[in-house]
Every structure is written in structure tokens, then in C-alpha cells.
Design a protein around this motif. Sequence first.
Motif, PDB file in Angstrom:
ATOM      1  N   ILE A 298       0.835  -1.203   0.000  1.00  0.00           N
ATOM      2  CA  ILE A 298       0.000   0.000   0.000  1.00  0.00           C
ATOM      3  C   ILE A 298       0.867   1.249   0.000  1.00  0.00           C
ATOM      4  CG2 ILE A 298      -1.663   1.318   1.372  1.00  0.00           C
ATOM      5  CD1 ILE A 298      -2.906  -1.332   2.213  1.00  0.00           C
ATOM      6  N   ALA A 299       1.915   1.269   0.799  1.00  0.00           N
ATOM      7  CA  ALA A 299       2.792   2.443   0.858  1.00  0.00           C
ATOM      8  C   ALA A 299       3.465   2.697  -0.484  1.00  0.00           C
ATOM      9  CB  ALA A 299       3.842   2.249   1.954  1.00  0.00           C
ATOM     10  N   ALA A 300       3.976   1.637  -1.107  1.00  0.00           N
ATOM     11  CA  ALA A 300       4.669   1.809  -2.390  1.00  0.00           C
ATOM     12  C   ALA A 300       3.714   2.268  -3.483  1.00  0.00           C
ATOM     13  CB  ALA A 300       5.339   0.499  -2.796  1.00  0.00           C
ATOM     14  N   CYS A 301       2.521   1.691  -3.548  1.00  0.00           N
ATOM     15  CA  CYS A 301       1.556   2.071  -4.586  1.00  0.00           C
ATOM     16  C   CYS A 301       1.050   3.496  -4.383  1.00  0.00           C
ATOM     17  CB  CYS A 301       0.390   1.095  -4.600  1.00  0.00           C
ATOM     18  SG  CYS A 301       0.797  -0.525  -5.290  1.00  0.00           S
ATOM     19  N   THR A 302       0.882   3.912  -3.142  1.00  0.00           N
ATOM     20  CA  THR A 302       0.462   5.290  -2.881  1.00  0.00           C
ATOM     21  C   THR A 302       1.540   6.271  -3.322  1.00  0.00           C
ATOM     22  OG1 THR A 302      -0.837   4.518  -0.983  1.00  0.00           O
ATOM     23  CG2 THR A 302      -0.371   6.873  -1.105  1.00  0.00           C
ATOM     24  N   ALA A 303       2.800   5.930  -3.071  1.00  0.00           N
ATOM     25  CA  ALA A 303       3.897   6.778  -3.535  1.00  0.00           C
ATOM     26  C   ALA A 303       3.912   6.853  -5.058  1.00  0.00           C
ATOM     27  CB  ALA A 303       5.229   6.229  -3.020  1.00  0.00           C
ATOM     28  N   LEU A 304       3.665   5.739  -5.735  1.00  0.00           N
ATOM     29  CA  LEU A 304       3.624   5.737  -7.197  1.00  0.00           C
ATOM     30  C   LEU A 304       2.473   6.594  -7.716  1.00  0.00           C
ATOM     31  CD1 LEU A 304       4.361   1.955  -7.856  1.00  0.00           C
ATOM     32  CD2 LEU A 304       5.814   3.884  -8.511  1.00  0.00           C
ATOM     33  N   SER A 305       1.357   6.590  -7.022  1.00  0.00           N
ATOM     34  CA  SER A 305       0.232   7.427  -7.432  1.00  0.00           C
ATOM     35  C   SER A 305       0.584   8.905  -7.331  1.00  0.00           C
ATOM     36  CB  SER A 305      -0.993   7.117  -6.560  1.00  0.00           C
ATOM     37  OG  SER A 305      -2.132   7.821  -7.008  1.00  0.00           O
ATOM     38  N   ALA A 306       1.288   9.277  -6.253  1.00  0.00           N
ATOM     39  CA  ALA A 306       1.725  10.673  -6.112  1.00  0.00           C
ATOM     40  C   ALA A 306       2.700  11.049  -7.220  1.00  0.00           C
ATOM     41  CB  ALA A 306       2.373  10.875  -4.743  1.00  0.00           C
ATOM     42  N   ILE A 307       3.567  10.126  -7.616  1.00  0.00           N
ATOM     43  CA  ILE A 307       4.534  10.391  -8.684  1.00  0.00           C
ATOM     44  C   ILE A 307       3.822  10.728  -9.989  1.00  0.00           C
ATOM     45  CG2 ILE A 307       6.316   9.339 -10.129  1.00  0.00           C
ATOM     46  CD1 ILE A 307       7.216  10.107  -7.277  1.00  0.00           C
ATOM     47  N   ILE A 308       2.721  10.053 -10.281  1.00  0.00           N
ATOM     48  CA  ILE A 308       1.974  10.333 -11.509  1.00  0.00           C
ATOM     49  C   ILE A 308       1.465  11.766 -11.502  1.00  0.00           C
ATOM     50  CG2 ILE A 308      -0.103   9.746 -12.820  1.00  0.00           C
ATOM     51  CD1 ILE A 308       0.240   6.862 -11.864  1.00  0.00           C
ATOM     52  N   GLY A 309       0.905  12.199 -10.367  1.00  0.00           N
ATOM     53  CA  GLY A 309       0.406  13.571 -10.279  1.00  0.00           C
ATOM     54  C   GLY A 309       1.506  14.601 -10.394  1.00  0.00           C
ATOM     55  N   VAL A 310       2.613  14.361  -9.701  1.00  0.00           N
ATOM     56  CA  VAL A 310       3.721  15.308  -9.716  1.00  0.00           C
ATOM     57  C   VAL A 310       4.474  15.264 -11.039  1.00  0.00           C
ATOM     58  CG1 VAL A 310       5.940  15.866  -8.644  1.00  0.00           C
ATOM     59  CG2 VAL A 310       4.002  15.237  -7.207  1.00  0.00           C
TER      60      VAL A 310
END
Length: 533
Positions: A298-310
Motif C-alpha cells: 500500500i505504501a509503495a503504490c500510494t507513492a507511485l500514485s503521487a509520482i503520476i500527479g507530480v
Amino acid sequence: MKVASGSLRRSVLGSDDAAEAQTVASTARSFGQNTMPLSPIRFRFLVASLLTASFLGALDHTVVSTSLATIAGELGALELMSWVVVGYTLASTVLLPILGKLGDVLGPRHVFMVSLVVFLLASLACGFAQNMTWLVTFRVIQGMSSAGLQLMSQTIVARVTTPRERPRYLAIIGAAFPAAILIGPILGGAITDYWGWSWVFWVNVPVGVIALALAYVAVPKLERGVAPRHYDVTGAVAFTVGLVFLVLGVTWAAERSGGAQALAALVVSGVALLGFFIIERRAPEPMVPLHLFANRTIAACTALSAIIGVGLFSITAYLPTYFQMAYQVSATVSGLVPIATVLGMLVSNLLTGWLASRTGRYRVFTIIGTCMGSMGLFVMAWLPIGLPLWVPMIVMGFVGIGTGSFMSLIVAVVQSAAPLSQTGSITATVNLVRQVGSTVATAIIGGTIGFGVAALLPSGLTAASLTPHAVQQATPEIQEAVAGIYGQLFVPIFIALACAYAIGIIAAVLLPQGRLTDEAETTQSEVPEPLSA
């Protein structure tokens, strides 16, 4: 299509070490006592309804952009023009965790149906608005209901599919966003020119009524969760205040409409968000399940989701300006680069969703995707100005393909790694970090370009009068100077975004090895152990 009924469903997300495997391997208790198996035809109606509703919500992010000048002129409030977009985006972002929690408690069907009805009524009201204040108000309501459409569509898919099937259908629902980016501006301009700006909003009504009828028939009556003994009202208020002032602060900073005002808003936001995290850690039943981030998946996928936005969503809006100023092309031609980016995203999103459902594998797509994004943006930083436009189109299409390869997939993985009783909340969190990352990064990039251009322009030129048309009519020396300025400014921007994707590579590598399983492959029922923060 099979729906679990009175049974346990699970996703096997294996890892190399036993401790991580026990944390990541997650099954969720199905609420499905009242859930009937969906026939193939009913499931197709369900997907059609969810896709249509998601597309309407995504389309209203983009379709209004080309009609803003007309709306502001007719309603006579140019100073409020940006809030037609900002109000919608802000409302849809703020409501995500609240609606996610409501979906878990009340059931996603109820939240979805109410959101769709409210969205249609708000669309009708927007078209009848007689002044900008009322239009912004109705746009805020529209944005609030849009969050419910986006979020509950993903949550309903999670509740009626097995982990193995989920990536495929989430990819189909997720295709609404890139499709809206492609179609929205053109559709909005055509409707405004031929029918009038009111129809930009009214066109939602007949399409939405069809989606509502399909949803009424096709969305199953999924059982509700257990009502919380304590509602996290304090956390909801702190989060709303923090996010509202964050968006206001970065917006004011980007518009240079008041340094002190922007600083004060950011301070208030920081205090409120800090308070929110403290409240959530102590709340017996928090709005955002922070304890689930002890799960590495969950932590890794949430970080990846933020990367897409940024890393990508933030730069897409500025690509046309960059190519108009640096490459001296028309507005129409400059739009080809973001179109290539979004097309790459759309194709790879659908392809990897299908592949993940077919194989059960997901980690390889995140690693390849983040590597492609980072490499593509680094190449963009060092491309010489003046190359044929098809070169940056290919490079940004490469970035889009990389991003689309894990854009919807990580949502499916997170949903499979969390208890089903918190599907709405964790889905909301993943979407939330993406939107907040995009909002903040967009404002930072806009401010960097604005301040940088003003500071680097040669004497005799002002940023206020610097338009693509004016540059194209200027002398070759001025054109070369402006192209050099934009090239100089965008090099560090592209490098910074490439570094964001490089951080995403680390998150992708840290994502545990695993495989999404179909319900038929489940040999025993397991319930995940409670996770501690």
C-alpha cells in the motif's frame, strides 16, 4: 462474472520474506450477503454505466477550459474566471476521503447514485447561472459529486470482481480520464461556438440520465459496512481546512497575487494538515486509514500514485505554451505533443490492465513504467530547441506509455492488499495523493515559469504583453531570445520531474513480488492480521 457471496476473497501478493508476505497477502471479508452473482449482460451494463459516469466527471475537468473566456465575458467577471476550474478541482479533491469513508459505511451503490443525481442537477444549474458567483457555487457542487462518481466507480469494481479480474476493468474505467483530456477541449470549443456555453454543462444531462438508468438496473445492492461508533468529524474538518488553504496558497503564489497572503495560507495549511495526521493516528475509527501504510504494498503504490500527479499531470498543461514559445508553432500544432502523451497513456493503460488480469503479475509494469517516465523526461530536458516536432512527440508519448502502464494498475493492487471493509477509504487515499501532487506541482511549475520569464526577458519586453502571436510577429532576434529563455527554464523543470520518476523507480523496486489471484485459485481463507502504525 462471479461475485463473492458470504465468503472470503483474497489477493495473493507474495513477497520474498515471510513477514512481508503475511502483511501483504490480504483477503477481505465480503459483505456480499445481499449480493447476487451478476450475469454477463448485467455486468456489461454495469461497466457501461460506471465508464459513462466516470467520463462525465473527468470531462468536466477539461471541457470547460475552451469556453472560459466566453463565460467570463458574458457574465462580466473576468477576475473570477480561474475559480470556475479551481472550485471544481478543489471540491472534488477535498471530498475524496470523506466519500471514501461513506462508501464503506453506507455502501458504494448509494453514494454513487446520489453523486450522479447531484452531478446532473448541478450541471443543469450551471447552465442557468446568471452571474459568475452562482456559476462558481454550482461548479463546487459539481466537483463534490464528481469525486463520488470517480471514487465509487473504482470501489464498485473492486467489490464485484476478483483481484485477478480487477486490473482489466479498472483500466477500462480509468480510460475515462485520458479520453476526457483528448476530447474535452475540442468538444467544449465546438459546443460554445455553435450552441452557446450553457450547453457545455447541459450536455451532461441526457448522457447522465442514461448512465443513471443503467446504474439503477446494473449496480448490485452491496451490503453496507458496520456504522462507526465514532465519526471522525474533527479529522474531516482539519483535512478540509488544510487542503483548501494549501490550494489557495499555491494558487495565490503562482498568480503572484500576494506573497503575504499566500504565505499565511500555507502556514494555516501546514498547521491543519499536521493536526490532521495527529488526529488520524489517535482516532479510534479514522477517516484515512493511516495504519494500513505499514503494509509495504500500500505504501509503495500510494507513492507511485503521487509520482503520476507530480511527474506528468502537472507538466501536461504547460507543454503547449513551451512549444509555442520555444518552437514557434501555432496553438493547434502545439497541442499535438500532449495529445501524443495522452494517447500513449491511454493505450498502455488498457494493455497492461489486460496483461495483469491475464498473468496476475503487476510489479514488472511499475518498474518498466517509472523507468520509461524518468528516461523520457531526462531526454526532454536535453533536446535541442528547434527539432522537428515529431521528436518531442515521440519522447512524450514514451513518457505517457510508461505512466499509463501503472496508472490504474496500482489502484487494483492497493484494493487487493487492503481489507474489503476499507476499500473505499484506501481507494480515496490513492486518488487523493495523485490530485494533491498534481495541484501543488502545477502551481510550482506555473510560478517558476512566470517569475523566470519576467526576470530573463530582455529590456523592452514585458511578460504581460508576451503572447505566442506577438513573438511570432517579432524580429528573429527576439524570437531566438524568447526561445532560449523558455528552453533555459524548462530544462530544470524536466530534470526535476525526471527525478520524481526516479524516486518512483525506488518505490516500484520496493513493491513486494506477488501475483493477483482469481477467486477460483484460492485454496484457503485468510484474514490479514491487524497492521500497526
